[in-house]
Design a protein around this motif. Structure first.
Motif, short mmCIF file in Angstrom:
data_model
loop_
_atom_site.label_atom_id
_atom_site.label_comp_id
_atom_site.label_asym_id
_atom_site.label_seq_id
_atom_site.Cartn_x
_atom_site.Cartn_y
_atom_site.Cartn_z
N THR A 173 81.93 -22.36 -37.47
CA THR A 173 81.92 -21.93 -36.07
C THR A 173 80.82 -20.90 -35.85
N PHE A 174 80.40 -20.81 -34.60
CA PHE A 174 79.37 -19.84 -34.24
C PHE A 174 80.00 -18.46 -34.09
N GLU A 175 79.40 -17.50 -34.74
CA GLU A 175 79.77 -16.09 -34.57
C GLU A 175 78.46 -15.32 -34.53
N LEU A 176 78.34 -14.46 -33.55
CA LEU A 176 77.10 -13.72 -33.34
C LEU A 176 76.68 -12.91 -34.58
N ASN A 177 77.64 -12.40 -35.32
CA ASN A 177 77.29 -11.60 -36.50
C ASN A 177 76.58 -12.42 -37.58
N LYS A 178 76.67 -13.75 -37.52
CA LYS A 178 76.01 -14.60 -38.51
C LYS A 178 74.49 -14.63 -38.30
N ILE A 179 74.05 -14.26 -37.09
CA ILE A 179 72.62 -14.27 -36.80
C ILE A 179 72.14 -12.88 -36.34
N LYS A 180 72.89 -11.83 -36.71
CA LYS A 180 72.59 -10.49 -36.19
C LYS A 180 71.16 -10.05 -36.53
N ASP A 181 70.64 -10.47 -37.68
CA ASP A 181 69.27 -10.08 -38.04
C ASP A 181 68.22 -10.88 -37.27
N LEU A 182 68.63 -11.89 -36.53
CA LEU A 182 67.71 -12.70 -35.72
C LEU A 182 67.76 -12.34 -34.24
N LEU A 183 68.69 -11.48 -33.84
CA LEU A 183 68.96 -11.25 -32.42
C LEU A 183 67.77 -10.74 -31.62
N ASN A 184 66.99 -9.80 -32.16
CA ASN A 184 65.83 -9.32 -31.40
C ASN A 184 64.86 -10.45 -31.10
N GLN A 185 64.59 -11.28 -32.10
CA GLN A 185 63.70 -12.41 -31.90
C GLN A 185 64.32 -13.43 -30.95
N MET A 186 65.63 -13.66 -31.07
CA MET A 186 66.32 -14.62 -30.21
C MET A 186 66.23 -14.20 -28.74
N ALA A 199 65.00 -23.41 -35.96
CA ALA A 199 64.54 -23.53 -34.57
C ALA A 199 63.45 -22.51 -34.29
N LEU A 200 63.65 -21.28 -34.73
CA LEU A 200 62.64 -20.24 -34.52
C LEU A 200 61.37 -20.56 -35.30
N GLY A 201 61.51 -21.19 -36.46
CA GLY A 201 60.34 -21.62 -37.25
C GLY A 201 59.54 -22.69 -36.52
N HIS A 202 60.23 -23.66 -35.93
CA HIS A 202 59.53 -24.69 -35.15
C HIS A 202 58.81 -24.05 -33.96
N TYR A 203 59.45 -23.09 -33.34
CA TYR A 203 58.85 -22.40 -32.20
C TYR A 203 57.57 -21.67 -32.63
N SER A 204 57.62 -21.04 -33.78
CA SER A 204 56.43 -20.34 -34.30
C SER A 204 55.27 -21.31 -34.49
N ALA A 205 55.58 -22.55 -34.86
CA ALA A 205 54.53 -23.54 -35.11
C ALA A 205 53.83 -23.99 -33.82
N VAL A 206 54.44 -23.76 -32.67
CA VAL A 206 53.83 -24.19 -31.40
C VAL A 206 53.45 -22.99 -30.52
N LYS A 207 53.50 -21.79 -31.07
CA LYS A 207 53.27 -20.58 -30.27
C LYS A 207 51.89 -20.53 -29.63
N ARG A 208 50.95 -21.25 -30.15
CA ARG A 208 49.60 -21.25 -29.58
C ARG A 208 49.64 -21.66 -28.11
N CYS A 209 50.64 -22.42 -27.71
CA CYS A 209 50.71 -22.95 -26.35
C CYS A 209 51.75 -22.27 -25.46
N ILE A 210 52.45 -21.26 -25.95
CA ILE A 210 53.57 -20.76 -25.14
C ILE A 210 53.16 -20.02 -23.87
N ASN A 211 51.92 -19.56 -23.79
CA ASN A 211 51.47 -18.87 -22.58
C ASN A 211 50.77 -19.78 -21.59
N VAL A 212 50.67 -21.06 -21.91
CA VAL A 212 49.99 -22.02 -21.04
C VAL A 212 50.89 -22.34 -19.86
#
Length: 171
Positions: A71-84, A122-135
């Motif tokens: 199940t999803f629990e926020l504490n499982k991704i607490k170290d990712l929250l700022n980036q999320m 998911a965040l890793g895939h996003y990093s791979a396409v960041k070159r276009c995020i401001n377009v």
């Protein structure tokens, strides 16, 4: 063409304006949203609605097999929250968005993942396409399609004549 066929065509066309079921279970899709437009058409007013760059709507990995029971629990991704909060904001501001993404897409992934692995990838895939995020939305498709080593095709989703989302079919 008979009436049933025309109705089916209309249903398929209508489903493209929102979340689509047209993707196959083997597709690996990173869905990005343009927050200003997405919030405008959905009448949302979350802090992330002011972002002027593409953010993650969701990652839809290939599906198959049995659901994981984790199940999803926020504490499982607490170290990712700022980036999320920056890269994958909850624009609906319901505080259930990430749980929904996990339950709808992460739990059903063909390659079994933990909650943390799902969001990290998911965040890793996003990093791979960041070159276009401001377009800007009108030029996004061309930019994302030029990421040939990452993206095999790209689909633009419009709602109320505004580009709200781009779906990247990942290699």
């Amino acid at each position: 063409m008979g009436l049933p066929f025309l109705l089916l065509l209309l249903l398929v066309a209508a489903s493209c304006s929102g979340k689509s079921n047209l993707e196959g279970p083997s597709d690996n899709i990173l869905a990005l949203q343009w927050p200003i437009n997405a919030c405008q058409v959905n009448c949302w007013n979350a802090p992330g609605c002011k972002y002027k760059y593409w953010t993650i709507h969701g990652w839809w990995p290939p599906q198959g097999g049995n659901r994981t029971n984790e199940t999803f629990e926020l504490n499982k991704i607490k170290d990712l929250l700022n980036q999320m909060k920056n890269d994958w904001p909850d624009l609906s501001n319901r505080n259930t968005f990430w749980a929904h993404e996990w339950e709808a897409h992460g739990q059903c992934a063909k390659n079994k993942l933990t909650v943390k692995q799902y969001f990290q990838r998911a965040l890793g895939h996003y990093s791979a396409v960041k070159r276009c995020i401001n377009v800007q939305p009108e030029k996004a498709k061309a930019c994302f399609e030029n990421l040939e080593n990452v993206v095999k095709k790209c689909a633009i989703i419009k709602k109320n004549n505004l580009i709200t989302e781009v779906r990247l079919y990942l290699k």
